[in-house]
Design an enzyme around this catalytic site. Structure first.
Site, PDB file in Angstrom:
ATOM      1  N   MET A 136       0.850  -1.176   0.000  1.00 28.89           N
ATOM      2  CA  MET A 136       0.000   0.000   0.000  1.00 28.89           C
ATOM      3  C   MET A 136       0.898   1.243   0.000  1.00 28.89           C
ATOM      4  O   MET A 136       1.864   1.281  -0.706  1.00 28.89           O
ATOM      5  CB  MET A 136      -0.968  -0.048   1.160  1.00 28.89           C
ATOM      6  CG  MET A 136      -1.940  -1.216   1.040  1.00 28.89           C
ATOM      7  SD  MET A 136      -3.216  -1.204   2.272  1.00 28.89           S
ATOM      8  CE  MET A 136      -4.021  -2.734   1.875  1.00 28.89           C
ATOM      9  N   ARG A 137       0.660   2.242   0.866  1.00 29.41           N
ATOM     10  CA  ARG A 137       1.382   3.508   0.759  1.00 29.41           C
ATOM     11  C   ARG A 137       1.333   3.982  -0.682  1.00 29.41           C
ATOM     12  O   ARG A 137       2.321   3.984  -1.394  1.00 29.41           O
ATOM     13  CB  ARG A 137       2.824   3.380   1.248  1.00 29.41           C
ATOM     14  CG  ARG A 137       2.946   3.401   2.753  1.00 29.41           C
ATOM     15  CD  ARG A 137       4.371   3.291   3.239  1.00 29.41           C
ATOM     16  NE  ARG A 137       5.144   4.481   2.907  1.00 29.41           N
ATOM     17  CZ  ARG A 137       6.367   4.708   3.362  1.00 29.41           C
ATOM     18  NH1 ARG A 137       6.940   3.834   4.168  1.00 29.41           N
ATOM     19  NH2 ARG A 137       7.025   5.783   3.032  1.00 29.41           N
ATOM     20  N   SER A 142       4.202   2.163   7.702  1.00 31.57           N
ATOM     21  CA  SER A 142       3.669   1.182   6.765  1.00 31.57           C
ATOM     22  C   SER A 142       2.167   1.089   6.986  1.00 31.57           C
ATOM     23  O   SER A 142       1.638   1.636   7.947  1.00 31.57           O
ATOM     24  CB  SER A 142       4.332  -0.182   6.965  1.00 31.57           C
ATOM     25  OG  SER A 142       4.293  -0.544   8.330  1.00 31.57           O
ATOM     26  N   CYS A 143       1.513   0.366   6.110  1.00 32.51           N
ATOM     27  CA  CYS A 143       0.055   0.303   6.178  1.00 32.51           C
ATOM     28  C   CYS A 143      -0.453  -0.688   7.210  1.00 32.51           C
ATOM     29  O   CYS A 143       0.130  -1.755   7.409  1.00 32.51           O
ATOM     30  CB  CYS A 143      -0.511  -0.103   4.813  1.00 32.51           C
ATOM     31  SG  CYS A 143      -0.262   1.111   3.517  1.00 32.51           S
ATOM     32  N   MET A 144      -1.550  -0.346   7.856  1.00 31.16           N
ATOM     33  CA  MET A 144      -2.427  -1.250   8.602  1.00 31.16           C
ATOM     34  C   MET A 144      -1.746  -2.054   9.711  1.00 31.16           C
ATOM     35  O   MET A 144      -2.118  -3.180   9.991  1.00 31.16           O
ATOM     36  CB  MET A 144      -3.133  -2.207   7.630  1.00 31.16           C
ATOM     37  CG  MET A 144      -3.954  -1.478   6.589  1.00 31.16           C
ATOM     38  SD  MET A 144      -4.993  -2.539   5.580  1.00 31.16           S
ATOM     39  CE  MET A 144      -6.329  -2.856   6.743  1.00 31.16           C
TER      40      MET A 144
END
Length: 503
Positions: free
Chosen positions: A1-2, A210-212
């Protein structure tokens, strides 16, 4: 993601690195014991390379020399960016640097104390998805750059306790964060870190750029006193991050020895700084985002109260239906969630919901939950508010309350029939969603990976969130994981059913 904003990223890199000194110089890497040593573990051996180089440029712009911080970077590059300015040269292997104001000074481990091959005579290609690499990095920094406190920032792709591979149809699943493309796409799994690292590598602050990663499962894994790698405070986003990541220029320019004095700054204060600078950064671009800081010494109370609710739900004939109604299905969701509900694939792999919002809807006077369930949900709400030091979300997250919302947990629609095309025959097959959740497990498991991954490696299970509090009696429920398994593993038997675990 990002999500990538590559063109603007390149402009920022060029502007930031134009005034750099020669980054290959390593004459001034004299260790000085100081307030903080902050270690940045940057896996740029993937399509985030340009964005992570931008982050390094921001660090150089914001860093203040002799303010009380050692800033050490381990970066693994790939072939997505040909930049040779930010770090003084173009390379595609793994290198270590000490960051100064306007400068990145290269570090070698010439005696191979921790990194065999990280010296001027060899090309060193690290596997950033191997926990041994992370262990060596922390060990090197603690030995050579001692400080009163230590911070670790992990920067790369992330997707909570685990993530799916780029080839979704293969069901070959990676393990959470730092996907290293030139190391067979290996990644760090949440429990893999605590299986390999030890208390010697524990830090005061852990940050996930970072994501999540802002979820209870990750936070609980790294809580203090777990007997392995841990952190006192953690900053992470419960939702997807944009590609720019954190505002490192704002973070490090704030560590100026006055208002934010690194010699006295706590992990809690560093986490609050990450949240506030990220909020300003994202809002300045009128984009979307979330960020939270957690006191990990308080996450156990969150888990205990959720597990208590799970036991109560198991004894009720109506609670499952009401809990699932709160969760919702498809795009029909009334509570705060941190994934793309319009994507069936994300519903299968990443259904992360806000814990406080879930508990608040149970606790509502108008709900039909029992008095006991409402009482426990109130305990969950109190525990979450105690755990969250600081949280923020943009205006797209309706009803988000800072300091209450901002930590998620996993609640899949486990009995939904999900179809995919079998890679070998290309036949369409269908299974309940819970079959795909073998990774969410109290035991180590290969899940379905034996069919598609010839390595036979564990991928990986063993989450402390799932293990701790289980009821060893067959057919009984002791925690949230066992409740989900009792609801959704319709094939459960002596072999443990679809995920190998017999509740």
């Amino acid at each position: 993601m990002r999500i990538a904003f590559c063109f603007l990223a390149c402009l920022i890199i060029a502007a930031a690195s134009g005034c750099s000194q020669d980054s290959e110089d390593h004459s001034d890497n004299v260790p000085v014991e100081t307030g903080w040593t902050i270690m940045v573990y940057a896996d740029a051996d993937n399509n985030l390379e340009s964005s992570i180089l931008e982050d390094v440029a921001e660090m150089k712009l914001g860093f203040i020399d002799e303010a009380g911080v050692n800033l050490i970077l381990l970066i693994d590059r790939g072939a997505y960016s040909y930049d040779s300015e930010v770090l003084g040269s173009y390379f595609t292997d793994t290198r270590m640097y000490r960051i100064f104001s306007g400068k990145a000074s290269r570090i070698y481990d010439e005696e191979s104390q921790y990194f065999e091959g990280l010296n001027p005579d060899k090309r060193y290609e690290a596997n950033m998805g191997d926990p041994e690499t992370l262990k060596s990095f922390i060990g090197y920094c603690k030995t050579n750059y001692p400080a009163d406190k230590y911070g670790l920032i992990i920067s790369s792709h992330g997707s909570g306790p685990r993530k799916k591979s780029a080839a979704a149809e293969s069901l070959s699943l990676t393990r959470g964060i730092c996907q290293d493309e030139t190391s067979d796409y290996d990644s760090l799994y949440t429990a893999e870190i605590t299986d390999v690292l030890s208390e010697d590598e524990a830090v005061n602050f852990l940050g996930f750029d970072s994501c999540m990663m802002g979820n209870a499962e990750v936070a609980y894994q790294y809580r203090p006193g777990n007997g392995s790698f841990s952190a006192d405070y953690m900053a992470a986003s419960p939702a997807a991050e944009w590609s720019y990541g954190w505002d490192y220029r704002a973070i490090f320019s704030s560590l100026d020895g006055t208002i934010n004095d690194p010699h006295t700054m706590t992990g809690e204060e560093l986490g609050q700084l990450v949240v506030s600078t990220y909020a300003d950064y994202v809002e300045g671009f009128q984009s979307t985002g979330t960020m939270s800081c957690y006191d990990l010494s308080k996450i156990e109370a969150v888990k205990n109260s959720i597990d208590e609710l799970a036991v109560e739900f198991f004894s009720s004939s109506s609670s499952r239906q009401m809990a699932e109604a709160i969760r919702g299905s498809g795009t029909l969701i009334d509570m705060i969630y941190y994934f793309d509900s319009s994507s069936l694939e994300e519903w299968v792999y990443l259904p992360m919901f806000d814990i406080y919002d879930f508990a608040a809807k149970i606790n509502d006077e108008s709900s039909d939950f029992t008095a006991t369930e409402k009482q426990i949900s109130g305990e969950i709400m109190n525990a979450v508010e105690s755990c969250i030091v600081s949280s923020w979300a943009d205006s797209n997250y309706n009803s988000f309350t800072k300091g209450s919302h901002g930590i998620s947990f996993f609640f899949p629609e486990g009995d939904y029939q999900y179809s995919y095309y079998e890679p070998a025959s290309r036949d369409q097959v269908s299974f309940p969603v819970w079959v795909y959740q073998w990774w969410y497990n109290a035991v180590k498991t290969t899940g379905w990976v034996d069919e598609y991954d010839q390595t036979g490696s564990f991928l990986y299970g063993n989450l402390a969130w799932c293990k701790d509090g289980i009821d060893p009696s067959v057919g009984s429920v002791g925690n949230w994981f066992e409740l989900l398994d009792s609801w959704y593993d319709t094939e459960n038997g002596e072999d443990g059913g679809s995920n190998g675990y017999q509740w």
